[in-house]
Design a protein around this motif. Structure first.
Motif, PDB file in Angstrom:
ATOM      1  N   TRP A 159     -13.521  -7.879 -27.875  1.00 58.88           N
ATOM      2  CA  TRP A 159     -14.361  -8.539 -28.860  1.00 58.88           C
ATOM      3  C   TRP A 159     -13.819  -9.946 -29.054  1.00 58.88           C
ATOM      4  CZ3 TRP A 159     -13.836 -11.002 -33.535  1.00 58.88           C
ATOM      5  CH2 TRP A 159     -14.969 -11.083 -34.369  1.00 58.88           C
ATOM      6  N   ILE A 160     -14.694 -10.960 -28.945  1.00 58.43           N
ATOM      7  CA  ILE A 160     -14.218 -12.340 -29.090  1.00 58.43           C
ATOM      8  C   ILE A 160     -14.906 -13.096 -30.223  1.00 58.43           C
ATOM      9  CG2 ILE A 160     -13.403 -12.546 -26.719  1.00 58.43           C
ATOM     10  CD1 ILE A 160     -15.971 -14.258 -26.195  1.00 58.43           C
ATOM     11  N   GLY A 161     -15.866 -12.458 -30.896  1.00 54.12           N
ATOM     12  CA  GLY A 161     -16.481 -13.152 -32.014  1.00 54.12           C
ATOM     13  C   GLY A 161     -17.810 -12.555 -32.409  1.00 54.12           C
ATOM     14  N   ARG A 162     -18.467 -13.288 -33.317  1.00 56.43           N
ATOM     15  CA  ARG A 162     -19.797 -12.902 -33.787  1.00 56.43           C
ATOM     16  C   ARG A 162     -20.689 -14.133 -33.717  1.00 56.43           C
ATOM     17  NH1 ARG A 162     -20.014 -14.876 -39.036  1.00 56.43           N
ATOM     18  NH2 ARG A 162     -18.066 -15.032 -40.160  1.00 56.43           N
ATOM     19  N   VAL A 163     -21.840 -13.947 -33.110  1.00 52.89           N
ATOM     20  CA  VAL A 163     -22.756 -15.063 -32.889  1.00 52.89           C
ATOM     21  C   VAL A 163     -24.177 -14.534 -33.012  1.00 52.89           C
ATOM     22  CG1 VAL A 163     -23.583 -16.774 -31.200  1.00 52.89           C
ATOM     23  CG2 VAL A 163     -21.145 -16.218 -31.300  1.00 52.89           C
ATOM     24  N   GLY A 164     -25.028 -15.337 -33.609  1.00 49.79           N
ATOM     25  CA  GLY A 164     -26.421 -14.952 -33.551  1.00 49.79           C
ATOM     26  C   GLY A 164     -27.248 -15.188 -34.775  1.00 49.79           C
ATOM     27  N   PRO A 165     -28.408 -14.526 -34.794  1.00 41.25           N
ATOM     28  CA  PRO A 165     -29.364 -14.745 -35.869  1.00 41.25           C
ATOM     29  C   PRO A 165     -28.902 -14.126 -37.178  1.00 41.25           C
ATOM     30  CG  PRO A 165     -30.134 -12.989 -34.435  1.00 41.25           C
ATOM     31  CD  PRO A 165     -28.867 -13.547 -33.832  1.00 41.25           C
ATOM     32  N   TRP A 166     -29.175 -14.846 -38.247  1.00 41.80           N
ATOM     33  CA  TRP A 166     -28.707 -14.409 -39.553  1.00 41.80           C
ATOM     34  C   TRP A 166     -29.577 -15.077 -40.601  1.00 41.80           C
ATOM     35  CZ3 TRP A 166     -26.688 -10.593 -41.685  1.00 41.80           C
ATOM     36  CH2 TRP A 166     -25.866 -10.633 -42.810  1.00 41.80           C
ATOM     37  N   GLU A 167     -30.088 -14.304 -41.538  1.00 41.77           N
ATOM     38  CA  GLU A 167     -30.936 -14.868 -42.585  1.00 41.77           C
ATOM     39  C   GLU A 167     -30.750 -14.121 -43.898  1.00 41.77           C
ATOM     40  OE1 GLU A 167     -35.426 -16.641 -43.021  1.00 41.77           O
ATOM     41  OE2 GLU A 167     -35.122 -14.957 -41.679  1.00 41.77           O
ATOM     42  N   PRO A 168     -29.581 -14.302 -44.530  1.00 38.51           N
ATOM     43  CA  PRO A 168     -29.353 -13.645 -45.817  1.00 38.51           C
ATOM     44  C   PRO A 168     -30.316 -14.152 -46.893  1.00 38.51           C
ATOM     45  CG  PRO A 168     -27.309 -14.523 -44.908  1.00 38.51           C
ATOM     46  CD  PRO A 168     -28.428 -15.079 -44.090  1.00 38.51           C
ATOM     47  N   LEU A 169     -30.498 -13.353 -47.900  1.00 35.72           N
ATOM     48  CA  LEU A 169     -31.351 -13.705 -49.026  1.00 35.72           C
ATOM     49  C   LEU A 169     -30.898 -15.041 -49.618  1.00 35.72           C
ATOM     50  CD1 LEU A 169     -33.655 -12.674 -50.861  1.00 35.72           C
ATOM     51  CD2 LEU A 169     -31.873 -11.698 -52.330  1.00 35.72           C
ATOM     52  N   GLY A 170     -31.836 -15.969 -49.767  1.00 37.53           N
ATOM     53  CA  GLY A 170     -31.537 -17.263 -50.369  1.00 37.53           C
ATOM     54  C   GLY A 170     -30.951 -18.291 -49.411  1.00 37.53           C
ATOM     55  N   TRP A 171     -30.785 -17.929 -48.146  1.00 37.04           N
ATOM     56  CA  TRP A 171     -30.216 -18.856 -47.156  1.00 37.04           C
ATOM     57  C   TRP A 171     -31.177 -20.011 -46.946  1.00 37.04           C
ATOM     58  CZ3 TRP A 171     -25.407 -17.659 -46.639  1.00 37.04           C
ATOM     59  CH2 TRP A 171     -24.633 -18.181 -45.600  1.00 37.04           C
ATOM     60  N   PRO A 172     -30.689 -21.203 -46.540  1.00 36.85           N
ATOM     61  CA  PRO A 172     -31.578 -22.355 -46.386  1.00 36.85           C
ATOM     62  C   PRO A 172     -32.549 -22.262 -45.208  1.00 36.85           C
ATOM     63  CG  PRO A 172     -29.306 -22.961 -45.878  1.00 36.85           C
ATOM     64  CD  PRO A 172     -29.278 -21.549 -46.388  1.00 36.85           C
TER      65      PRO A 172
END
Length: 179
Positions: free
Chosen positions: A76-89
């Motif tokens: 495992w070398i990291g975390r990458v990708g789509p993300w859209e938490p509540l209230g995110w810009p």
């Protein structure tokens, strides 16, 4: 339950978060330099909650960062990708890599694969990257992806005190660049 994808690039496998990612993820967030722009150093119990959050987001919404696995080593070398938490810009493609994976072009390679995924599979019309103003390395990744600085921004609680720069591009800009 929503089906979760697996993406592959020449050097990487991107898959949903798994509990087996915890130790390396905790190592990354125990490193002061690696954690500096992603919430600071975190104790392993806090990282466990982050792993559970990503796994839960995959299950409930079908949108979360991928765990990035180096093909040659299986680590495992990291975390990458789509993300859209509540209230995110906005809908974001973000990245954070373990320090022993820095300098290999993995962030750009993984982010490019997830930009394709965000535009082609998720149907997002636009992608942002929220980047700390002092994070020169992430700005270089954004530039290599073809994203541009848009404006100063703010994240929702509990990160509202952290000023960020919003970088990004539209699906049309991404597709024109990929041709």
């Amino acid at each position: 339950m929503i089906a979760t994808p697996r993406l592959e690039t020449a050097r990487l496998i991107l898959r949903p978060t798994a509990l087996e990612d915890l130790d390396r993820w905790a190592e990354m967030l125990a490193d002061e330099a690696a954690a500096r722009f992603i919430g600071g150093v975190q104790a392993k119990p806090v990282v466990w909650r982050q792993v559970m959050t990503m796994a839960g987001a995959w299950t409930l919404t079908g949108v979360a960062m991928f765990s990035v696995i180096e093909r040659s080593s299986g680590r495992w070398i990291g975390r990458v990708g789509p993300w859209e938490p509540l209230g995110w810009p906005g809908p974001e493609v973000g990245w954070a890599l373990h320090p022993d994976a820095w300098g290999n072009g993995y962030a750009v390679e993984a982010a490019a694969a997830t930009m394709d995924y965000a535009f082609d599979v998720l149907g997002w019309p636009d992608v942002i990257h929220s980047i700390d103003a002092e994070n020169a390395a992430s700005k270089r990744v954004a530039e290599r992806l073809g994203s541009a600085y848009r404006a100063a921004g703010r994240l929702p609680a509990p990160y509202e005190h952290v000023p960020v720069e919003i970088w990004g591009q539209t699906r049309e800009e991404w597709r024109a660049r990929r041709r």
